[in-house]
Design a protein around this motif. Structure first.
Motif: not given
Lengths: 323, 377
Positions: A302-303, B141-144, A299, B147-148, B137
């Motif tokens: 990814l952030a 922050r562009g996290s998918h 996590v 997945i998160t 996020l």
């Protein structure tokens, strides 16, 4: 010397638990690099493990078990491929569906065929993989430092273990040094360009999905034919998701994939080792924190706090020719 | 190949196609039953009988349905904004903290109607909190999000094991669960609702959170189709670029949508904790968060579809127990297969039969036109 001994034991079990992660993460690498997201790694691994355990138990042949594992895993991959490439369905939804179908059917079929509460019968000598001992391993075991490294770390693993680590440079070579690999990566970044060059996007993606199936087959076979003697219900226990996390953690690169898998494997081994023993400075670390650490690290990565993980550009998008 | 799908009449779009997909899913499930050497029709009989045969069975069916309405709505709300929230499982699990805290605090001094609203707020708050981080996020922050939210499911499971074994467990007890709640932490049953129809609810834990689930379904309908926020969510789901062009703040909508979604998932915890077990124990969610995905896909993300879909899964859970009792080779894992098949055929392969059905309608349309022409001449 005691610390060194503990370290060797720890690294040895790290290698043992990392193998299915390496296979599955490399499997994910092939499809995701080709633009097909796959959260069905878990299901494919589980299906393969069941097929391997069941067929090896019936035929008493480890190789038949391995072949069955690969066939089932490729079949599941093709279902995912049909849904997400041909039918242009949602790839995440399709992966979730495969995970559930496999989780349920391995138990139902296992119970119906073997009547051992969802297990397959325990496998004997010929029906499971044996460890390979390097020549002279026992002779030099007592040589300080190098002895244990050679005898315990390098020697004494399963054939599939060596194959897993050999697959890392092999995958790198396929993806970065062959025409197929170049096209496969291109189809994940800009399928339109590949199509313009007269190469079938559909067929390329199907081939990537088949590669994924084969590798997941190895991962599953390792679980039920090498790590344990037979299939146990739900034996993947989230390893497919850890592999997915490792793949992202590795930013979709083969050698990083191996390192990430080893790191997550090490955390797993350490969590088992540290159960109930207090650490210096921090005191006793809850086991649950160690278990959650791979996910927390992913996590955070990814952030974008530890470098940025940029997925293949066309990932998750079905390819439509015109419009 | 790439011609857009022709417009079909409403009853085909919202009736025939989903039902075809569902029928195929059950057909394949029937094949699995055949494969283990049992009679699929007998299984279907036990399923229906086990779900509706007695007032008590209906009570259980609706009890399960309550849970699935919450998780189905949670997934659906996120779908409308183009987000896939796989984290319902973790959000529901963490939402349990809110319920447990409210009950442990007040159950001995206050009646249920004081504790219940606090527990609703608590569950929604903790569920929303667990969805806030993935949403934030993704937005900042562009996290998918897929997945998160998967990662957060695992983190939630570790966190809850920790809390239940170290923090919330009463001293001297070995079992990883909270103490039993007193009267104030127990929701009243809806026995009067079933007795209107002359049914006896028996031991079934069919409780008042069912009404809350129906209210939540209505609330989601109002939110999605009757408010500005819902309009913005749907715009973003249809076309993120159009939403950006229209000045809709994507990051704001993403975070708010995820929090609403997580809040709904968290409220699911009310039903098992305050309605059935009267304590919080390990793994009380039991996959309901994932069932929500199937329910939302089957109900086409509309509350009017989600309620029947949730009841169908309630039938599968309750009737499945009856099948497992009568036919031992078909355990409750059969439900997991059906759930997967429904997700596959109603979700990933939803357009598989559409070309054939569209063609059939086009042909009928042509024939009708031809008839009109000949009559005119």
């Amino acid at each position: 010397m005691d610390f060194f001994h503990v370290l060797v034991v720890l690294l040895e079990s790290t290698i043992r638990v990392s193998v299915p992660l390496v296979f599955a993460a490399l499997a994910g690498l092939f499809t995701e690099r080709a633009g097909v997201f796959d959260i069905g790694l878990e299901g494919k691994m589980l299906g393969a493990a069941f097929a391997a355990g069941a067929v090896a138990a019936v035929t008493q042949s480890v190789w038949m078990g391995l072949i069955a594992a690969i066939l089932i895993s490729v079949l599941l991959s093709l279902i995912h491929g049909y849904a997400s490439i041909t039918q242009r369905g949602n790839q995440i939804v399709s992966g979730v569906a495969i995970n559930f179908i496999v989780a349920g059917s391995t138990v139902i079929l296992g119970q119906a065929w073997f009547r051992q509460g969802g297990r397959t019968p325990a496998l004997g000598e010929g029906a499971r993989f044996q460890t390979i001992n390097f020549p002279g391993a026992d002779a030099i075991r007592h040589v300080p430092v190098l002895g244990p490294i050679y005898a315990d770390l390098l020697s004494g693993h399963f054939l599939l273990t060596y194959l897993a680590f050999a697959m890392v440079p092999a995958s790198w070579w396929i993806l970065y040094r062959t025409r197929f690999g170049l096209r496969l990566r291109a189809v994940g970044e800009n399928p339109g360009a590949v199509d313009t060059a007269g190469i079938s996007v559909i067929w390329l993606r199907y081939r990537a999905v088949i590669c994924c199936g084969i590798l997941c087959g190895f991962a599953g076979a390792y679980l039920s034919l090498a790590m344990t003697a037979g299939f146990v219900k739900g034996m993947t226990a989230g390893k497919g998701y850890i592999a997915l996390a490792a793949l992202i953690f590795a930013k979709w690169r083969p050698f990083n994939v191996m390192l990430a898998c080893l790191l997550f494997g090490f955390l797993d081994a350490l969590a088992i080792r540290l159960q109930g023993t207090p650490l210096p400075l921090v005191g006793q670390v809850p086991v649950q924190l160690m278990q959650a650490l791979p996910y927390i690290l992913t996590v955070i990565l990814l952030a974008g706090f530890i470098g940025k993980a940029i997925p293949p550009k066309a990932g998750g998008v079905p390819y439509v020719k015109e419009r | 190949m790439s011609t857009p799908y022709a417009k079909l009449p409403g009853w085909v779009e919202y009736g025939l196609i989903p039902l075809t997909n569902l029928a195929v899913a059950f057909l394949v499930a029937g094949l699995v039953v055949l494969l283990v050497g049992e009679n699929p029709f007998e299984a279907a009989y036990h399923l229906i009988n086990g779900a509706f045969g007695r007032g008590e069975y209906i009570g259980f069916t609706l009890y399960y349905a309550t849970t699935f309405i919450f998780t189905g709505l949670a997934v659906a709300v996120a779908f409308h904004a183009g987000l896939f929230n796989i984290g319902g499982e973790g959000q529901a699990y963490v939402g349990g903290i809110g319920v447990a805290l409210a009950c442990l605090w007040l159950d001995q001094v206050m009646p249920w109607y004081v504790v219940f609203p606090l527990a609703i707020l608590g569950s929604a708050f903790f569920g929303a909190l667990w969805a806030f981080l993935p949403g934030w996020l993704q937005a900042k922050r562009g996290s998918h999000i897929v997945i998160t939210t998967i990662m957060f499911n695992f983190i939630a499971s570790s966190l809850m094991v920790y809390l239940l074994t170290r923090v919330l467990k009463p001293l001297g007890s070995m079992a990883p669960q909270t103490r039993n709640f007193a009267e104030g932490g127990q929701l009243p049953k809806l026995d009067w609702l079933l007795s209107i129809f002359g049914l006896n609810v028996g031991t079934a834990p069919f409780n008042i959170s069912f009404l809350l689930a129906l209210a939540a379904a209505f609330g989601v309908w109002v939110l999605i189709w009757r408010t500005k926020l819902g309009y913005e969510m749907r715009t973003m789901g249809h076309s993120p670029s159009a939403a950006r062009y229209a000045g809709i703040r994507e990051s704001r909508i993403t975070v708010i949508t995820m929090m609403i979604s997580g809040g709904l998932a968290g409220m699911m915890a009310l039903n098992p904790i305050m309605g059935e077990q009267f304590r919080m124990q390990l793994d009380f969610v039991q996959g309901a968060g994932f069932v929500g995905i199937a329910v939302a896909l089957m109900g086409r993300s509309h509350p009017g579809g989600i309620i029947p879909a949730a009841i169908l899964f309630g039938v599968l859970y309750q009737g499945g127990a009856e099948i497992a009792f009568e036919m031992p080779s078909i355990s409750r894992d059969m439900i997991v297969i059906i759930q997967g098949l429904v997700i596959l055929f109603a979700g990933a392969l939803e357009n598989m039969f559409r070309p054939a059905i569209t063609r059939a309608f086009a042909m009928r349309g042509q024939r009708a036109a031809a008839v009109v022409q000949t009559k005119g001449a």
